[in-house]
Scaffold this active site. Structure first.
Site, PDB file in Angstrom:
ATOM      1  N   GLU A  20      -3.091 -27.804  29.363  1.00 54.08           N
ATOM      2  CA  GLU A  20      -4.334 -28.572  29.186  1.00 54.08           C
ATOM      3  C   GLU A  20      -4.155 -29.706  28.184  1.00 54.08           C
ATOM      4  O   GLU A  20      -5.021 -30.565  28.053  1.00 54.08           O
ATOM      5  CB  GLU A  20      -5.466 -27.646  28.741  1.00 54.08           C
ATOM      6  CG  GLU A  20      -5.921 -26.680  29.830  1.00 54.08           C
ATOM      7  CD  GLU A  20      -7.019 -25.764  29.343  1.00 54.08           C
ATOM      8  OE1 GLU A  20      -8.171 -26.209  29.204  1.00 54.08           O
ATOM      9  OE2 GLU A  20      -6.723 -24.581  29.081  1.00 54.08           O
TER      10      GLU A  20
ATOM     11  N   LYS B 136       0.367  -7.347  12.847  1.00 54.26           N
ATOM     12  CA  LYS B 136      -0.658  -6.441  12.325  1.00 54.26           C
ATOM     13  C   LYS B 136      -1.962  -6.759  13.043  1.00 54.26           C
ATOM     14  O   LYS B 136      -2.416  -7.904  13.038  1.00 54.26           O
ATOM     15  CB  LYS B 136      -0.814  -6.617  10.807  1.00 54.26           C
ATOM     16  CG  LYS B 136      -1.818  -5.632  10.207  1.00 54.26           C
ATOM     17  CD  LYS B 136      -1.862  -5.670   8.684  1.00 54.26           C
ATOM     18  CE  LYS B 136      -2.814  -4.585   8.185  1.00 54.26           C
ATOM     19  NZ  LYS B 136      -2.868  -4.492   6.724  1.00 54.26           N
TER      20      LYS B 136
ATOM     21  N   TYR C  57      -8.039   0.909  -4.161  1.00 54.31           N
ATOM     22  CA  TYR C  57      -6.706   1.231  -4.651  1.00 54.31           C
ATOM     23  C   TYR C  57      -6.000  -0.049  -5.065  1.00 54.31           C
ATOM     24  O   TYR C  57      -6.414  -1.156  -4.714  1.00 54.31           O
ATOM     25  CB  TYR C  57      -5.871   1.974  -3.589  1.00 54.31           C
ATOM     26  CG  TYR C  57      -5.470   1.136  -2.411  1.00 54.31           C
ATOM     27  CD1 TYR C  57      -6.330   0.961  -1.332  1.00 54.31           C
ATOM     28  CD2 TYR C  57      -4.235   0.491  -2.363  1.00 54.31           C
ATOM     29  CE1 TYR C  57      -5.973   0.180  -0.241  1.00 54.31           C
ATOM     30  CE2 TYR C  57      -3.860  -0.290  -1.272  1.00 54.31           C
ATOM     31  CZ  TYR C  57      -4.745  -0.438  -0.218  1.00 54.31           C
ATOM     32  OH  TYR C  57      -4.385  -1.219   0.844  1.00 54.31           O
TER      33      TYR C  57
ATOM     34  N   THR D 212       1.732  -4.184   4.367  1.00 53.35           N
ATOM     35  CA  THR D 212       1.618  -4.438   5.803  1.00 53.35           C
ATOM     36  C   THR D 212       0.986  -5.786   6.130  1.00 53.35           C
ATOM     37  O   THR D 212       1.169  -6.303   7.229  1.00 53.35           O
ATOM     38  CB  THR D 212       0.798  -3.324   6.492  1.00 53.35           C
ATOM     39  OG1 THR D 212      -0.498  -3.281   5.891  1.00 53.35           O
ATOM     40  CG2 THR D 212       1.489  -1.980   6.380  1.00 53.35           C
ATOM     41  N   ASP D 213       0.246  -6.367   5.169  1.00 50.43           N
ATOM     42  CA  ASP D 213      -0.527  -7.578   5.476  1.00 50.43           C
ATOM     43  C   ASP D 213       0.352  -8.723   5.977  1.00 50.43           C
ATOM     44  O   ASP D 213      -0.005  -9.428   6.918  1.00 50.43           O
ATOM     45  CB  ASP D 213      -1.302  -8.050   4.241  1.00 50.43           C
ATOM     46  CG  ASP D 213      -2.510  -7.185   3.934  1.00 50.43           C
ATOM     47  OD1 ASP D 213      -2.818  -6.272   4.733  1.00 50.43           O
ATOM     48  OD2 ASP D 213      -3.143  -7.415   2.885  1.00 50.43           O
TER      49      ASP D 213
ATOM     50  N   THR E 184       0.824  -1.217   0.000  1.00 52.34           N
ATOM     51  CA  THR E 184       0.000   0.000   0.000  1.00 52.34           C
ATOM     52  C   THR E 184       0.852   1.258   0.000  1.00 52.34           C
ATOM     53  O   THR E 184       0.441   2.295  -0.502  1.00 52.34           O
ATOM     54  CB  THR E 184      -0.944  -0.018   1.229  1.00 52.34           C
ATOM     55  OG1 THR E 184      -1.833  -1.103   1.065  1.00 52.34           O
ATOM     56  CG2 THR E 184      -1.731   1.255   1.367  1.00 52.34           C
TER      57      THR E 184
HETATM   58  C1  SIN Z   1      -0.912  -2.786   2.975  1.00 52.31           C
HETATM   59  O1  SIN Z   1       0.173  -2.657   2.476  1.00 52.31           O
HETATM   60  O2  SIN Z   1      -1.233  -2.073   3.961  1.00 52.31           O
HETATM   61  C2  SIN Z   1      -1.945  -3.756   2.532  1.00 52.31           C
HETATM   62  C3  SIN Z   1      -1.645  -4.448   1.265  1.00 52.31           C
HETATM   63  C4  SIN Z   1      -0.376  -5.221   1.298  1.00 52.31           C
HETATM   64  O3  SIN Z   1      -0.049  -5.816   2.311  1.00 52.31           O
HETATM   65  O4  SIN Z   1       0.309  -5.226   0.268  1.00 52.31           O
END
Ligand code: SIN
Length: 338
Positions: free
Chosen positions: A295, A174, A35, A101-102, A22
């Site tokens: 457990e 995340k 996007y 970020t994923d 992103t």
């Molecule tokens: C992001 O970058 O925040 C989401 C999409 C990705 O991980 O490429």
């Protein structure tokens, strides 16, 4: 291919490896929501942060141009090789990797385990695309470069920078779908804070990483298949059996609570372990650690506990660990060391 290097000899040299995400995303319509991740080149991102020129001589390399949902073992290996090459270049002070970020936490942890260097390696992303109102990418990128060229960042393992925070790759997760404060380090906390390029570290990381790690970046085909199975109320054994039939050499269970499973699923895991499939119990809770023999009788079943690693990070360590041993006790040692 390298390009875009600025030439003053007085500033540190910084290698920037771009993968998409992103942070390089461009909105597709006028509505401001949809996007495409990775649409912009790294040169376009750099052009949005002219202040970087005061921090470092930035040389760029586009390693991939994908949304990180498409990140995989093949790109990990290429990225690890390019990060290693940059770190091995005596003229380079540090490495920054732009990334979605994923799955940043998985890539970061993989690199933390396989890149051999004390030089800073910093992953950075953004939650808002580059064309959004108040995009977070430019400040995150500026801060990431500041972290990567700072002498005090050396020897801390792979780091993640976002939202004025510095996280250890091992700790970060995340935790929110869209907000800029998505990254948290739930168990051991932040590595530090950064504000407009000024760093404040809180402490070192505790587990083996980078130069002290025994793992190497293997080819994707040399990494064994490891699947994650998500536990839930009413879960049966079918998905565990299916993963084993599909050829998984390792299973990570995103267990309920303390890594628990309903009885039928537990029985399927015990059968898988008996058949030589490595079974690691992690938790779907997002915090805390999974201890042995609470457990679940891990000793009797031949299971491994993930300790503090969330399921996606436990999968990374298990893939690498299985290249060295299939023995549950030896795998358990790795989960205590890394
Ligand atoms: C992001 O970058 O925040 C989401 C999409 C990705 O991980 O490429």
């Amino acid at each position: 291919m390298l390009g875009g290097m600025q030439t003053s000899p007085t500033r540190p040299r910084l290698r920037l490896l771009a993968t998409g995400g992103t942070i390089a995303g461009a909105q597709t319509g006028g509505g401001g929501r949809g996007y495409t991740a990775g649409a912009l080149s790294i040169e376009a991102l750099l052009a949005a942060v002219p202040q970087l020129a005061a921090l470092a001589q930035v040389e760029v390399e586009q390693v991939a141009r994908i949304g990180s949902q498409d990140m995989n073992e093949t790109v990990w290996r290429r990225l690890a090789q390019r990060a290693q090459a940059a770190a091995d270049d005596p003229a380079v002070t540090g490495v920054v990797i732009t990334h979605g970020t994923d799955t940043m936490e998985e890539t970061g942890y993989f690199l933390n385990l396989v890149v051999k260097t004390a030089k800073p390696v910093v992953l950075v992303g953004a939650m808002r695309p580059a064309t959004a109102i108040s995009a977070d990418g430019p400040m995150n990128l500026y801060n990431a470069v500041a972290v990567a060229v700072a002498p005090e960042s050396a020897g801390r393992g792979v780091l993640v920078v976002a939202n004025d925070e510095i996280h250890f790759a091992r700790e970060v997760a995340k935790t929110n779908t869209t907000q800029v404060g998505t990254f948290k380090s739930p168990n051991r906390g932040l590595a530090g804070l950064i504000h407009s390029g000024r760093l404040h570290y809180f402490g070192p990381t505790v587990r083996r990483h980078t130069a002290a790690s025994a793992f190497a970046p293997l080819a994707a085909e040399d990494l064994p298949r490891v699947d994650i199975v998500y536990a839930h109320a009413g879960m049966g054994r079918e998905l565990i059996d299916a993963a084993v039939r599909a050829g998984a050499r390792g299973l990570v269970i995103a267990g309920v609570g303390d890594g628990n499973l309903p009885a039928a699923a537990l029985a399927a895991c015990a059968e898988a372990a008996k058949a030589g499939v490595a079974v690691v119990r992690s938790s779907r809770t997002g915090g805390g650690l999974v201890e042995r023999n609470i457990e679940v009788d891990d000793d009797a079943a031949g299971f491994v506990s993930a300790e503090e690693l969330n399921p996606q990070k436990a999968r990374v360590l298990l893939m690498l660990g299985l290249t060295r041993t299939r023995e549950p006790a030896a795998l358990q040692v790795l989960f205590r060391e890394y």
